[in-house]
Design a protein around this motif. Structure first.
Motif, PDB file in Angstrom:
ATOM      1  N   SER A 202      30.297  74.798  73.229  1.00  0.00           N
ATOM      2  CA  SER A 202      30.015  76.487  73.244  1.00  0.00           C
ATOM      3  C   SER A 202      30.579  77.026  73.225  1.00  0.00           C
ATOM      4  O   SER A 202      32.012  77.135  74.345  1.00  0.00           O
ATOM      5  N   PRO A 203      31.272  77.504  72.060  1.00  0.00           N
ATOM      6  CA  PRO A 203      32.568  78.163  71.649  1.00  0.00           C
ATOM      7  C   PRO A 203      32.258  79.422  72.340  1.00  0.00           C
ATOM      8  O   PRO A 203      33.836  79.978  73.144  1.00  0.00           O
ATOM      9  N   ALA A 204      31.420  79.898  73.187  1.00  0.00           N
ATOM     10  CA  ALA A 204      31.379  81.312  74.136  1.00  0.00           C
ATOM     11  C   ALA A 204      31.788  80.993  75.302  1.00  0.00           C
ATOM     12  O   ALA A 204      33.119  81.249  76.131  1.00  0.00           O
ATOM     13  N   SER A 205      32.002  79.438  75.726  1.00  0.00           N
ATOM     14  CA  SER A 205      32.273  79.358  77.309  1.00  0.00           C
ATOM     15  C   SER A 205      33.738  78.702  76.821  1.00  0.00           C
ATOM     16  O   SER A 205      34.612  78.529  77.471  1.00  0.00           O
ATOM     17  N   PHE A 206      34.551  77.735  75.407  1.00  0.00           N
ATOM     18  CA  PHE A 206      34.824  77.079  76.079  1.00  0.00           C
ATOM     19  C   PHE A 206      36.459  78.061  75.607  1.00  0.00           C
ATOM     20  O   PHE A 206      37.734  78.121  75.971  1.00  0.00           O
ATOM     21  N   LEU A 207      36.186  79.560  75.196  1.00  0.00           N
ATOM     22  CA  LEU A 207      37.074  79.935  74.782  1.00  0.00           C
ATOM     23  C   LEU A 207      36.925  81.094  75.349  1.00  0.00           C
ATOM     24  O   LEU A 207      37.250  81.940  74.760  1.00  0.00           O
ATOM     25  N   TRP A 208      36.058  81.348  76.711  1.00  0.00           N
ATOM     26  CA  TRP A 208      36.190  82.477  77.393  1.00  0.00           C
ATOM     27  C   TRP A 208      38.293  82.781  78.394  1.00  0.00           C
ATOM     28  O   TRP A 208      38.154  82.790  78.199  1.00  0.00           O
TER      29      TRP A 208
ATOM     30  N   TRP B 166      32.814  89.408  77.128  1.00  0.00           N
ATOM     31  CA  TRP B 166      33.148  88.767  79.003  1.00  0.00           C
ATOM     32  C   TRP B 166      31.892  88.062  79.566  1.00  0.00           C
ATOM     33  O   TRP B 166      31.022  87.440  79.895  1.00  0.00           O
ATOM     34  N   GLU B 167      30.692  88.793  78.647  1.00  0.00           N
ATOM     35  CA  GLU B 167      29.762  87.690  78.475  1.00  0.00           C
ATOM     36  C   GLU B 167      28.779  86.844  78.088  1.00  0.00           C
ATOM     37  O   GLU B 167      29.072  85.689  77.190  1.00  0.00           O
ATOM     38  N   PHE B 168      28.268  85.614  78.667  1.00  0.00           N
ATOM     39  CA  PHE B 168      27.520  85.118  78.126  1.00  0.00           C
ATOM     40  C   PHE B 168      26.168  84.803  78.402  1.00  0.00           C
ATOM     41  O   PHE B 168      25.203  85.483  79.321  1.00  0.00           O
ATOM     42  N   GLU B 169      25.810  83.957  77.147  1.00  0.00           N
ATOM     43  CA  GLU B 169      24.479  83.956  77.291  1.00  0.00           C
ATOM     44  C   GLU B 169      23.251  83.120  77.996  1.00  0.00           C
ATOM     45  O   GLU B 169      24.586  82.214  78.329  1.00  0.00           O
ATOM     46  N   ARG B 170      22.106  83.047  78.351  1.00  0.00           N
ATOM     47  CA  ARG B 170      21.555  82.618  78.875  1.00  0.00           C
ATOM     48  C   ARG B 170      20.327  81.632  79.111  1.00  0.00           C
ATOM     49  O   ARG B 170      20.063  81.955  77.580  1.00  0.00           O
TER      50      ARG B 170
END
Length: 95
Positions: free
Chosen positions: A9-15, A20-24
């Motif tokens: 999950s690139p949004a988590s890995f590159l946070w 700043w937001e994570f998808e639910r």
């Protein structure tokens, strides 16, 4: 999705580089319900995903125990040096 695969999950890995937001995705409710969902299938140890989860957790506990033991050993050596130094200072003070 196998457990412990945040790099998928690139949004988590590159946070926070991607925001700043994570998808639910799923709502687990309480902390205990989340743990029950993650560790509730531990009886199915033949599943490779569960086996890798158990092995990584065991490895993490072993590494933390080794670091903890090294820290305690270092503190004990430091305390011993301090006591020895104080003893030497007391002996010099008596002379």
């Amino acid at each position: 999705m196998p457990p412990d695969s945040m790099w998928n999950s690139p949004a988590s890995f590159l946070w926070p580089l991607l925001g700043w937001e994570f998808e639910r995705r799923a709502s687990y409710g309480s902390f205990w319900q989340f743990l029950g969902g993650v560790y509730g299938r531990l009886g199915d140890i033949a599943d490779p995903a569960i086996l890798s989860l158990v092995m990584t957790e065991i490895f993490g506990v072993v590494v933390m125990a080794l670091f903890g033991l090294a820290w305690v050993r270092g503190r004990m050596k430091m305390i011993k040096r301090i006591k020895r130094r104080k003893g030497m200072e007391e002996m010099e003070g008596r002379q």
